[in-house]
Enzyme design. Structure first.
Site, PDB file in Angstrom:
ATOM      1  N   HIS A   6      -6.888   8.404   8.598  1.00 32.81           N
ATOM      2  CA  HIS A   6      -6.569   8.056   7.210  1.00 32.81           C
ATOM      3  C   HIS A   6      -6.906   6.597   6.919  1.00 32.81           C
ATOM      4  CE1 HIS A   6      -3.228   8.144   3.832  1.00 32.81           C
ATOM      5  NE2 HIS A   6      -4.406   7.813   3.372  1.00 32.81           N
ATOM      6  N   HIS A   8      -9.146   4.212   3.867  1.00 34.05           N
ATOM      7  CA  HIS A   8      -9.870   4.210   2.588  1.00 34.05           C
ATOM      8  C   HIS A   8     -10.728   2.952   2.503  1.00 34.05           C
ATOM      9  CE1 HIS A   8      -7.348   7.504   1.226  1.00 34.05           C
ATOM     10  NE2 HIS A   8      -6.254   6.795   1.428  1.00 34.05           N
ATOM     11  N   ALA A  73      -8.205   5.534  -2.419  1.00 30.94           N
ATOM     12  CA  ALA A  73      -7.423   6.596  -3.055  1.00 30.94           C
ATOM     13  C   ALA A  73      -6.913   6.176  -4.428  1.00 30.94           C
ATOM     14  CB  ALA A  73      -6.251   6.988  -2.157  1.00 30.94           C
ATOM     15  N   SER A  74      -6.444   4.946  -4.532  1.00 29.42           N
ATOM     16  CA  SER A  74      -5.854   4.520  -5.803  1.00 29.42           C
ATOM     17  C   SER A  74      -6.907   4.409  -6.898  1.00 29.42           C
ATOM     18  CB  SER A  74      -5.136   3.186  -5.634  1.00 29.42           C
ATOM     19  OG  SER A  74      -6.055   2.158  -5.312  1.00 29.42           O
ATOM     20  N   TYR A 195       3.114   8.153  -4.350  1.00 27.82           N
ATOM     21  CA  TYR A 195       2.459   8.765  -3.187  1.00 27.82           C
ATOM     22  C   TYR A 195       3.460   9.613  -2.387  1.00 27.82           C
ATOM     23  CZ  TYR A 195      -1.868   5.874  -3.421  1.00 27.82           C
ATOM     24  OH  TYR A 195      -3.057   5.289  -3.775  1.00 27.82           O
ATOM     25  N   HIS A 224       1.125   9.754   4.789  1.00 24.47           N
ATOM     26  CA  HIS A 224       2.342   8.945   4.724  1.00 24.47           C
ATOM     27  C   HIS A 224       3.474   9.678   5.432  1.00 24.47           C
ATOM     28  CE1 HIS A 224      -0.068   8.704   0.913  1.00 24.47           C
ATOM     29  NE2 HIS A 224      -0.355   7.546   1.511  1.00 24.47           N
ATOM     30  N   GLU A 287      -3.842   3.989   7.620  1.00 21.93           N
ATOM     31  CA  GLU A 287      -4.221   3.674   6.231  1.00 21.93           C
ATOM     32  C   GLU A 287      -4.496   2.191   6.034  1.00 21.93           C
ATOM     33  OE1 GLU A 287      -1.713   5.308   3.119  1.00 21.93           O
ATOM     34  OE2 GLU A 287      -3.327   5.184   1.666  1.00 21.93           O
TER      35      GLU A 287
END
Lengths: 342, 342
Positions: A6, A8, A73-74, A195, A224, A287
């Site tokens: 995970h 990004h 992701a955001s 999230y 998460h 992440e």
């Protein structure tokens, strides 16, 4: 070997943001703006610099070998504009990920975002998934369970709306990480409450509907650490047992299809996760570079350096190897990194 | 002494549901229906029977002395009808709680629901809070952070909209349990995902806004163990530290005002809760008779018998006494039960 499932691309060169700003400007004039995909001019050197100073540096510092890497992701922002906006944007974001993984095939494996759009069909997402997997070697996708950005007025994941995508995931043998984008609702803080709420909501949609009975080969990664799920494991287990006769899944059933990552940023949280969730269902992840970038003043360690927590957790060597490598390979069978990179 | 700070009257006689059905029927004809409060005919014997077979039986079986008791949370239904609907309904529900507590003053202490209604002002909630506390001896209230039932399109808790209510909470020296009602959004399962999401969302609204700086004497109880918060303690701690300069609260700051209950239905969850949250901020609760009513087939124990988990947790006697009694008395100073009931 340590595979982080995970990550990004949160550090992309500024041209990516400028492209998005231009889309927003056109939409401000005409919300139904179609436009063209256009081009994005970013050099390899710029990609290299954005990664060397960030994700690659942290990979080396933390002894992470490979990161399963997807667009920020955001920034997926499925609620922005219309299906054309989302298609052009997603294609550029995914192509950028593909370039990164071609530059660093030993360090990154590509995962795509989907061109979801509220009110639009799911077919364009299926097309983009196929393009990414078949033509660019992607190993998974991020699926947004609430492309409205916090209105939650689209179809839940148990609705037939999603089935063409679920069928494609099974056919291509790639998992979906169920991950919302930034909230555009002032009630929610994106990475703090939205999230985690979405993670729990998606899990619950699977639990109450038993949707995996119709898609037995589909795999979801709930990021998460599964939101609130492991902390309330007894709540979910008890509710499922009470409602099994009315079609709910049992937790044991879901463990054939649902996996949790280790993006939980303190030791006690990881200890709980590995204590209650079957080890085969836990995938290592951090992440980084993401929601929490600071160091804990009490320990001097980065909050999101989750490898330390897993290293310290009460696990056998075999269990730790599963979390760091084996489970990720099983859930992402298209992941082709060799078993040793050094 | 053991005080359970989170119980709802989920077992009220059928007349209460019939009253609500009549409201719904009138609203189906005319959504702006005002109507009258009307009457609710339930005998003391019926109240006694509904409690003796349920909450009082479980109190005895589990050695719980007192339950802080409020109307059924899932039935608050603030999204149903209009402000008149909500006022009439809330008054009846609260008066029923008052009668229960008058019948069993040693077993129950009253907490009210508020007549919130989407789009309506907060003044009627302030009036009902004052009526309940001043005239009927209530010790707290339930505050719904999303009276829309899952649309989340009302004002967040940091908006001035809420301040008259916050002022009244401080003046009356009563806490608010931040608790949504049932969801009317098919994306959410009320007790599985919506409750936990709302708990986390409310916490995050306090964290990002620092709203307690303007209301330093206000106290919130965040139920269900704080939703996802303790499991992600490091995430929240790290985010708060990174954003302190832009007005966020630190977790330590919030611990003057925010408290978590123990409605977490397995041992590992309670162990995490008492391991990461300061002991002074944890209040015993079980929410029986509530979301999970079955027994764990592995242990033969009721999932929601949370006293067993607290009994077994790694706590000193002094810490356990705080959780079972002292903290609840401190947060609910109007609670007047003597220190020994036997």
């Amino acid at each position: 070997m340590v595979i982080d499932c995970h990550g990004h691309y949160t550090t992309a060169p500024a041209q990516l943001g400028a492209y998005r700003d231009a889309q927003r400007a056109a939409l401000a004039v005409d919300p139904s703006h179609v436009g063209e995909k256009g081009s994005l001019s970013i050099s390899d050197d710029e990609l290299v610099e954005s990664l060397e100073r960030n994700q690659l540096r942290l990979q080396r510092e933390r002894n992470i070998d490979v990161t399963v890497f997807s667009p920020r992701a955001s920034w997926m922002g499925h609620h922005i504009g219309n299906e054309h906006t989302s298609r052009h944007w997603s294609e550029h974001c995914n192509e950028l990920i593909s370039r990164v993984c071609d530059l660093y095939p030993a360090n990154f494996a590509p995962v795509c975002q989907l061109p979801q759009s509220p009110g639009a069909g799911i077919e364009s997402s299926v097309r983009e998934l196929r393009r990414c997997v078949d033509e660019m070697g992607f190993v998974g996708c991020n699926l947004n369970p609430d492309p409205t950005g916090g209105s939650w007025d689209g179809p839940p994941l148990f609705e037939p709306y999603w089935w063409p995508l679920f069928d494609a995931l099974c056919e291509l043998d790639v998992p979906a990480m169920v991950h919302v984008s930034a909230a555009c609702n002032p009630n929610f803080h994106s990475t703090g409450s939205y999230y985690l709420a979405a993670d729990t909501t998606a899990f619950m949609q699977a639990l109450t509907s038993g949707l995996f009975r119709d898609h037995p080969d589909m795999r979801w990664v709930i990021p998460h650490g599964g939101g609130a799920v492991p902390f309330h494991w007894g709540r979910f287990k008890g509710m499922a047992e009470e409602n099994a006769a009315s079609g709910w899944a049992l937790l044991d059933d879901l463990m054939s299809n649902i996996f949790f990552d280790t993006c939980v940023y303190h030791q006690a949280g990881i200890d709980l996760l590995v204590g209650v969730v079957p080890i085969d269902n836990i995938l290592f992840a951090s992440e980084m570079v993401g929601a929490v970038q600071g160091k804990d003043p009490e320990t001097g360690e980065y909050y999101d350096d989750t490898k330390r927590y897993v290293d310290r957790a009460d696990l056998t060597d075999d269990e730790r190897t599963k979390i760091f490598e084996g489970n990720v390979r099983r859930v992402y069978p298209r992941l082709a990194v060799p078993s040793s990179t050094s």
